[in-house]
Each structure stands twice: as C-alpha cells, then as structure tokens.
Design an enzyme around this catalytic site. Structure first.
Site, mmCIF file in Angstrom:
data_model
loop_
_atom_site.group_PDB
_atom_site.id
_atom_site.type_symbol
_atom_site.label_atom_id
_atom_site.label_comp_id
_atom_site.label_asym_id
_atom_site.label_seq_id
_atom_site.Cartn_x
_atom_site.Cartn_y
_atom_site.Cartn_z
ATOM 1 N N GLU A 195 -20.880 18.016 26.330
ATOM 2 C CA GLU A 195 -21.956 17.618 27.243
ATOM 3 C C GLU A 195 -21.995 18.535 28.467
ATOM 4 O OE1 GLU A 195 -22.800 12.966 26.182
ATOM 5 O OE2 GLU A 195 -21.579 13.379 27.953
ATOM 6 N N THR A 234 -26.763 16.934 26.813
ATOM 7 C CA THR A 234 -27.219 15.551 26.773
ATOM 8 C C THR A 234 -28.447 15.388 27.656
ATOM 9 O OG1 THR A 234 -26.529 13.239 26.921
ATOM 10 C CG2 THR A 234 -25.767 14.718 28.669
ATOM 11 N N GLU A 293 -23.361 12.611 19.282
ATOM 12 C CA GLU A 293 -22.873 11.297 19.705
ATOM 13 C C GLU A 293 -24.019 10.295 19.702
ATOM 14 O OE1 GLU A 293 -20.912 11.263 23.482
ATOM 15 O OE2 GLU A 293 -19.786 13.105 23.089
ATOM 16 N N ASP A 302 -16.879 -9.069 25.118
ATOM 17 C CA ASP A 302 -15.924 -8.046 25.541
ATOM 18 C C ASP A 302 -14.592 -8.320 24.861
ATOM 19 O OD1 ASP A 302 -14.368 -6.190 26.783
ATOM 20 O OD2 ASP A 302 -14.625 -6.950 28.817
ATOM 21 N N ASN A 308 -17.315 -3.701 29.529
ATOM 22 C CA ASN A 308 -17.889 -2.772 28.566
ATOM 23 C C ASN A 308 -19.002 -1.958 29.197
ATOM 24 O OD1 ASN A 308 -16.254 -3.480 26.385
ATOM 25 N ND2 ASN A 308 -17.626 -5.109 25.718
ATOM 26 N N ASP A 400 -12.523 8.295 39.420
ATOM 27 C CA ASP A 400 -13.086 7.523 38.320
ATOM 28 C C ASP A 400 -11.968 6.788 37.589
ATOM 29 O OD1 ASP A 400 -14.729 6.422 36.444
ATOM 30 O OD2 ASP A 400 -15.343 8.293 35.512
ATOM 31 N N SER A 408 -10.841 -0.371 26.291
ATOM 32 C CA SER A 408 -11.994 0.225 25.625
ATOM 33 C C SER A 408 -13.281 -0.330 26.227
ATOM 34 C CB SER A 408 -11.959 -0.073 24.123
ATOM 35 O OG SER A 408 -13.161 0.330 23.510
ATOM 36 N N ASP A 411 -15.724 -1.370 22.799
ATOM 37 C CA ASP A 411 -15.265 -2.160 21.654
ATOM 38 C C ASP A 411 -16.393 -2.964 21.031
ATOM 39 O OD1 ASP A 411 -15.479 -4.387 23.468
ATOM 40 O OD2 ASP A 411 -13.402 -4.090 24.071
#
Length: 897
Positions: A195, A234, A293, A302, A308, A400, A408, A411
């Site tokens: 990206e 992207t 992607e 979640d 998420n 970050d 995750s 998920d």
C-alpha cells in the site's frame, strides 16, 4: 501463460457450436455444469479462466498455531490450514515479510511476528500443499500502509536517502528471495512494498520511491525471473489517483508486471469504479491488475473482546452493501472477483488482464476471549504475537501500536468462526467457477426507510409505505411479498424524530420501516446569505477595501462563493444588508468565518457580525482561527414594530490578513417545548410487557400491539403534549383490559403425587401440573391453581380414587386421573391415639424428651417442650398436651394437609 477455460464436455444434446475466430481463439457455446450443493449461494462467473487467482493472505497463521488455534473443516475435523485452503479452491497464498519485527531481547511486535524466516516456514508448507506464493515485502519492521511506511530499525541511519535505501532494498530482497528459491518455494509473485500510496521504506516523492521500486524489481528479476513483480496501492475510490500512480511509474521507467489494489467495500467505493480504474491502467500501460486485499464481515460480534475494525470505523450505509453473514462474504468475494474479471483483455494477447483476488487474513481468529481484562490472553498475545500488536511494539510504533495494541481486529471478517471452524463462505473461490446453490430458506427483508419533514401530512407519510417488499432467501432467489403495516401508529408522529413501526408480510415475515422526520428549516430572512447567486450581490452594500463577493471554492463554508477579503496593506471593510417586513419578535443572526493573519496566526477581534434594530446594535466577533477552521458568530436580535433589521459584517485587519465570511443567516427564535412526563406511559408499557401472550387470542393481542406501537411512535417524537401521553396511556390500558382469553379445548394433568392416606388433601400448587390446551395453532399454557377446581373424596380407604380437574372458565372442559388412597394404621398405645392410626407417647415434663412408637411404621420420634410448656412441632407432627394423673402426657398427632 494463463489458459482460457477449455471446453471439457459437450452439451447434453450432443451439439456444440465452435467458431474459429480470426485471432485463433475459440468461442464455445456449451452447456454449463450444474452448480454444486452448498450452504451459500454463488452464481458462477462466466468466462472465468481456470487459473484466475483465488488467493488468501494467511500471514498470522504461524502465531495462531503457536497460540493453540486449530483449523477445522465444515465437519469440525481438524486439518492443516494450507490443505484446507487447497480443498476450498484457493490456489495462492500471500505472506507479508517484515525486516525485524522484534525487540533487541527477542520480544515480537505481533501481527504474526512475520520476518523472512517465519514467512519461509509458511511458504514451504504452502508449496507442499500445492499452493503458489506471493511474497509481500513491507520494507518495514511492522505494519506498512498509507499512513505508516516506517524505515526498518537497521536502516535508520540513512532514513530519507533514496539511493542508499534503494541499494539496501536490492540487497535485502535478493538475499531473502534466494533463500526462498533454495528452499523450493513456488513463488509466483513478489510485491515491492505494501500500500505504497505516498511512501515506501521512509522514502516519499516519486523520484525516490521509483528508485526503491526499481531496486526491488531488479532483485526479483535476477533471482526469480519467472515471478511477476507487483506494485501495490490503495484508495481506488479517489478519482484520478490510480491513473496518476500508473503514469508516474511509467514516467520513471519502473519495471513491473502487476498493478495491485486493495479493495474494502467499507471504504473503497463501488466494484464498478474498481473495474473502471484498473481497466484504465491495464489498457493504457499494458499491465496486469489484481486485488491484493479484500474482506467482509460475517458477524458484528467481537471474538476476543478487543474491538474490531468493522463496524467501528465504517458507516452504516457501507455495512448495507452485503449481508453481514457467510452469505454476505460469498457475495462480496464474488462481486470483487467479477469486477476484476470484467477488466478483460486490453493488450490483445488473448488473456484477461485481471489476474485475480486475494482475501486478507481469512484465518485470523481469536486466541482467547476477555480482551485486555484477561491477563492470560494478554500474555498469549505478547508471547506468540497472535494479536495485531503486542505491548513491545510500542518501541517501534508508539503512536499506534503503542496505544492500541491487542488482539485481532478482523476476527469477524475471517472465513472461519471464532473456534476455527470453516464457514460456508470459505470455498467461494471454488464456487465462482462451478456455481453453488443452497436451500430456499428465508434470510431477511431489508428494512424500509422513509424520509419526511414535520410539515408533511401523516397521510403523505403513510402513502410512502410500500405495499410490497423483497424477501431474501439463502439461495439468492428473492420473493415479492405484500405487507400489512401497523400504519395507525404513524398517527402519533409528533414533530421531528426517528420513528419505527413494524409490519408483517403475507408469508408471516416481520419487516420494519424507519420514518425519519426532519424539522422544516426556519425561514432565513437574509437574501442569499451564502453568496451563491451573483444576481443577489446587489442586496449587499460593500464599502472600504479588500473585500468582495467572489468564488472561493474549497474555502467557502457553503457552496463555492463567499465574502472574501485580503489586502497587502492594513485595511478595513464592511458589508451591509437591510431587511424589512419582519414580524416583531426575537431573532438569531449567525455567520461563519475562516482565515488568519499573514503568519497564519489567529485573529480573534478583527472581524465582527452585528445587527442594528431600533437604533440599538448587538454584535459578536467572527474569529479567524486558520484555514477552513470555521468559527460561528451568534447575535441575538430584537425586531421592533418597524420590522427592520440592518446586518453588517465589518473588518479591520492588518496587512496580508486573509479569509472569508459565509453562510449568513437571520431566523426567528423558537423555544424548545418542554416535554411532559412519560412516567405513567412507561409504566403502562411495562405492564403490557409482563402479559403472558400465550393466554390470549391473536385478535386481542393485535389491538395491544397497535397500542404499544402508538406508544413507541409517540415517545420518539419531539413535540408531543401531555394530552397525547394521556391518550396513548388510555389506548394501552384499554387494550390490556380488552385482552380475550384463548378458548381451552382440553386439559393435560400431570400429577407429581399419586399416593394419599385417608383424610389427606391435594395441594394444587405443588402436587400436580395442569396445562390448558388451546384451539389449533394457539399453543399451550400452564394454568395456576385459581383457574381450575378439583373434585375428589379421600374420606375412606379405597384401592383407587378418581380426581377430576375442571376449568373454572368453562366447566365442560375436564380431565380425570386416579390415585391410590390407603387407610391409616391403628394406634400403638391407645391412650394417645388420635383416631388416625398414630400411637400415643409420653414425654418427661422435666426433660421434654420421651419415646413414641408410630403404630403404622414403628418409627421412633422425639418431641421437645419449650420452657413455657407450649407445644413444639416436629416435621409432619403436632404436639398435643393431655392432662393425666401424676404429670403431663403428650400425644404426637400427625398433621393433615
């Protein structure tokens, strides 16, 4: 060479039309294969080549396995992930490579901790399973995307030096790919950066970025000359960006084969636009294109309780593109694959330039639950790197990962459930070739949405209710169903608000409609306060220097034009409009401003908004706080009997100060009504919620539902009155009072006690269960003891006695069962006999103890007197004091129910 789909069988009739075209290709019109039976419905994509890429990025897989995750097929049987992917129609895997995603003491950053060695481990397993590999170099120690392209730690000393970075990229890429080649990995493609929309390896600008791209490409060509070189970008939704990127690559002579794009429906526009922008690149520069992607959610739950990406960062509208389900995932994958396939052959080589699609992290399932509150889970994330970032990543990415490390975030977008079991959507890359059909099972009806203003009539709003809706079924075949709405509830709309009512289709499916009523904008008495119509400029009188009404596109608060000001020397100006014919009363004058001083410093008192009425002036500052950082000034205005107000914008600014004023508005002030209390209505609704609906007829329940719908609508309003509240309370109360009991057709009696002694009684609350069986289709309800009567007689011993249960509301409805009734045994000592077969007992008055033998079973029972001489009860026994010579005699008498 990519092969076109060959003719594999002849039509059932034995007839096939084959035409030799000028270009040497064949057009075959043969019968399609029958779609396979599956748990999702997928329509085969026509003209799809056998080698169309159906790929998946499973870079986190090794860390997941180390964390204890196993992957299972649809039958729940554990399988190797790569084997399972191969069986599901996947032909490619994509594996990211980070330079050094570890601290100095070996603590991984997370996200799979995928350095070259770990990527190689997975790549060898993929090759063994018959899958090709795309190696995705990030040229970073951790995540690289449009907002993060950090230089690896080892390259920090020459950060920003494009030449040194390019040389190092060449060496690193060549060395890494050499190990892959020597290990026998089937590398089909290599990605130079991830990206790389604005930067790569810390290098920005097309001159420097192109050097890095070219260096990576050179290494790939030397080590793996058959592999395709991929450049990845992207944001395909941003007009003109891909055309610009491809042109820059061409202008800088970057050697590459595939222009790859990310495409997430949540952010990246339509699939039609995706086809358009990629086809433009393919046709203009003769490049292959693909989607590197994509993904979609099958649930909004979640799995690891650590938040998420979806839905927290997407809009509700974007979530409506596909269903949130495995079927929705299958629909999304097919749509993206078809968009890529629609790119077609643009260079005349007979092959589709749209290579295929990679699904991103379909196996990134949770490794535990409880989020950061679960210390054991946090330890697992930190130890194995199965979450998107560990706490250790803070050293490399403090802004970050350092703040939001955890599990995750995708998920709920995996193609496996939270326990690692394959979802029905996993084989979609197989189904886009074969087609798949499923059972005709109802799934949903999309909610209906209606918009109106508070000036629209209720009838006008009702007229928008659709009489028919499309019911969606799992096999993809929609059905049109008619709807009966709770439309009477809309009569209780009161002002602006969001109202929801329900309906039922002729097939018995529930559907909802959301009615959004907006307030009618108050009348604005300023003529063209946004300066958009040049013909209205004459309504403004502008004096002084530096200000004019002109286009200021991109800077205006509303539209493209504004009152714009600037001068090279200190300057003053005014813009005035006089408004007449106003109704006396209170008004509010507002305007918006943006701008700054020459050095971009804020100016808080250089521009003002004012209104003059009846010789009195009120004003407020219009601050200049920076470029497009709009400030709003608000001025209260009292209009007198003359109905006149003069509004003025004034400026007194230093040299080179700049900015504009826009969106000037004068509206009559309105008071927000105070809503009456709804406490009693809330109580009435709560009371209705306690009702056992199984006991009442559908007709009477329908009236109750109408009343409750009216309550819901009223409470969603903004202008309801106390009378409105009382009226709806009465509706609910009347509906409750009007509930009609269902008619019981028979009783089912289940006794829990079937043996009694003479003189015993039946405890209706505990000894039996009585169920009222209502007429066909109405259901069954357990009755309380006050809803039936019992008829029995246990006054004399008998081998069996009948018990009759009769419904009080309808004596014709009865049920009979039998019990055993036994005689009570004769007393043991006579003197203490109670006539029920209990023997007497004598208890010492001093100690309160004594022996008693039960005449029926010979049990020994002990009684105790209190210190006051009163009787004390034992279980199932009553103590009776008897006067006898020489002391106190106590008889223990068995209680009767």
């Amino acid at each position: 060479m990519r092969r076109n789909t060959a003719l594999t069988r002849i039509m059932a009739s034995g007839v096939a039309a084959i035409m030799l075209c000028a270009g040497g290709t064949f057009t075959v019109n043969a019968a399609e294969e029958e779609p396979v039976k599956a748990d999702v419905s997928v329509k085969a994509i026509q003209g799809l080549s056998d080698d169309f890429i159906g790929g998946m990025d499973v870079s986190s897989m090794l860390s997941l396995e180390e964390s204890g995750v196993t992957f299972k097929n649809a039958n729940g049987e554990v399988e190797d992930l790569f084997t399972l992917l191969k069986e599901s129609g996947v032909n490619y895997v994509r594996l990211r490579v980070w330079n050094d995603p570890f601290t100095a003491d070996g603590q991984g950053y997370g996200g799979g901790n995928v350095n070259a060695d770990r990527a190689l481990t997975m790549a060898k397993r993929a090759t063994a399973a018959g899958l090709k590999v795309l190696v995705d170099f990030h040229y970073s120690d951790f995540w690289a995307d449009p907002s993060k392209q950090q230089v690896p730690k080892a390259w920090k000393s020459f950060e920003g030096d494009a030449d040194k970075t390019a040389d190092t990229v060449y060496d690193y890429t060549k060395q890494t790919l050499t190990t892959f080649k020597q290990a026998g990995v089937d590398v089909g493609m290599v990605q130079v950066g991830n990206e790389t929309t604005a930067k790569i390896a810390g290098i920005s600008g097309w001159d420097g970025m192109s050097k890095v791209f070219s260096a990576g490409s050179k290494a790939i060509r030397e080590v793996l000359p058959e592999a395709k070189v991929v450049i990845h970008f992207t944001n395909p939704e941003k007009a003109g960006t891909y055309a610009t990127y491809a042109k820059q690559l061409s202008n800088h002579n970057v050697d590459y084969d595939v222009f790859a794009s990310s495409y997430y429906p949540f952010w990246h526009g339509t699939t039609e636009n995706l086809t358009s922008v990629l086809k433009n690149v393919a046709s203009t520069y003769k490049k292959d294109v693909m989607v590197a992607e994509t993904s979609w959610a099958y649930t909004l739950d979640d799995g690891d309780d650590d938040s998420n990406t979806v839905p927290s960062k997407v809009t509700a509208d974007n979530l409506k593109k596909y269903d949130i389900s495995p079927q929705g995932q299958a629909d999304e994958i097919r749509a993206v694959a078809e968009a890529v396939n629609n790119i077609g052959d643009n260079d005349g080589d007979g092959e589709n330039d749209g290579l295929g699609v990679f699904y991103w992290e379909p196996a990134w399932v949770p490794v535990g639950t409880g989020g950061k509150d679960n210390a054991e889970l946090v330890d697992t994330w930190n130890k194995y790197g199965g979450g998107w970032a560990t706490e250790a990543a803070c050293e490399y990415d403090p802004n970050d990962a350092g703040l939001y490390w955890g599990g995750s975030g995708v998920d709920n977008q995996a193609l496996f459930d939270f326990d690692g079991k394959a979802l029905a959507s996993l084989p979609t890359f197989k189904y886009i070739h074969t087609g798949a059909v499923t059972d005709h099972v109802f799934t949903k009806i999309d909610p209906v949405e209606i918009t109106a203003t508070d000036s629209d009539s209720i009838d006008a709003i009702k007229a928008q209710l659709p009489s028919e809706v499309a019911a969606h079924y799992q096999d993809g075949v929609d059905e049109t169903e008619t709807v009966t709405w709770q439309s009477a509830a809309l009569d209780w709309i009161r002002g602006a608000g969001t109202y929801t009512i329900t309906g039922t289709t002729n097939a018995g499916h529930d559907v909802t409609v959301t009615v959004t009523v907006t307030a009618t904008p108050a009348k604005d008495y300023v003529t063209d306060g946004s300066f958009e119509n040049a013909e209205n400029d004459k309504n403004w009188t502008i004096a002084g220097t530096g200000a004019s009404i002109t286009e200021d596109s991109g800077n205006a608060a509303d539209g493209k034009r504004a009152l714009k000001f600037w001068a090279s020397d200190a300057y003053s100006f005014s813009a005035t409009q006089t408004i007449t014919g106003l109704e006396p009363g209170e008004y509010v004058l507002t305007a918006m401003s943006q701008g700054a001083a020459a050095d971009n410093a804020a100016i808080t008192d250089g521009v003002a908004l004012s209104a003059t009425t009846g010789g009195k002036t009120t004003s407020d500052a219009l601050e200049l706080n920076g470029w497009v950082k709009f400030d709003t000034a608000t001025v209260p205005v009292t209009v007198g009997a003359d109905g006149t107000a003069t509004i003025t914008i004034t400026g007194n600014l230093p040299a080179d100060a700049w900015g504009n004023v826009d969106k000037v508005s004068l509206v009559k002030k309105t008071e927000t009504p105070v809503k009456p209390s709804t406490e009693n209505l809330d109580k009435a609704v709560a009371e209705a919620g306690k009702i056992n609906r199984d006991e009442y007829t559908n007709e009477s329940l329908a009236k109750l539902d109408q009343a409750l719908a009216a309550a819901d609508v009223l409470l969603a309003g903004s202008t309801y009155t106390e009378q409105d509240v009382n009226d709806v309370i009465k509706l609910v109360a009347d509906a409750i009072a009007g509930l009609a009991q269902k008619e019981v057709s028979s009783l089912t009696v289940t006794p829990s006690k079937t043996t009694y002694q003479v003189g015993d009684a039946i405890d209706a609350d505990h000894d039996l269960k009585v169920v009222g069986n209502y007429s066909a289709g109405m259901g069954n309800v357990t009755l309380s003891a006050d809803q039936f009567t019992l008829d029995y007689d246990f006054s004399a011993p008998a081998d069996a006695a009948k018990v009759t249960v009769t419904l009080k509301s309808n004596p014709n409805v009865t049920e009979t069962y039998t019990v055993a009734v036994t005689a009570r045994a004769e007393g043991g000592s006579g003197s203490g006999s109670d006539g029920a077969g209990n023997g007497g007992a004598t208890i010492n008055p001093d100690t309160g103890e004594g022996d008693k033998t039960n005449g029926a079973n010979g049990d020994k029972i002990t009684g105790v007197l209190s210190n006051t001489g009163s009787a004390v009860t034992a279980v199932g026994l009553a103590v009776v004091v008897l006067g006898v010579a020489g002391g106190v005699s106590l008889a223990l008498r068995r209680k009767r129910s």
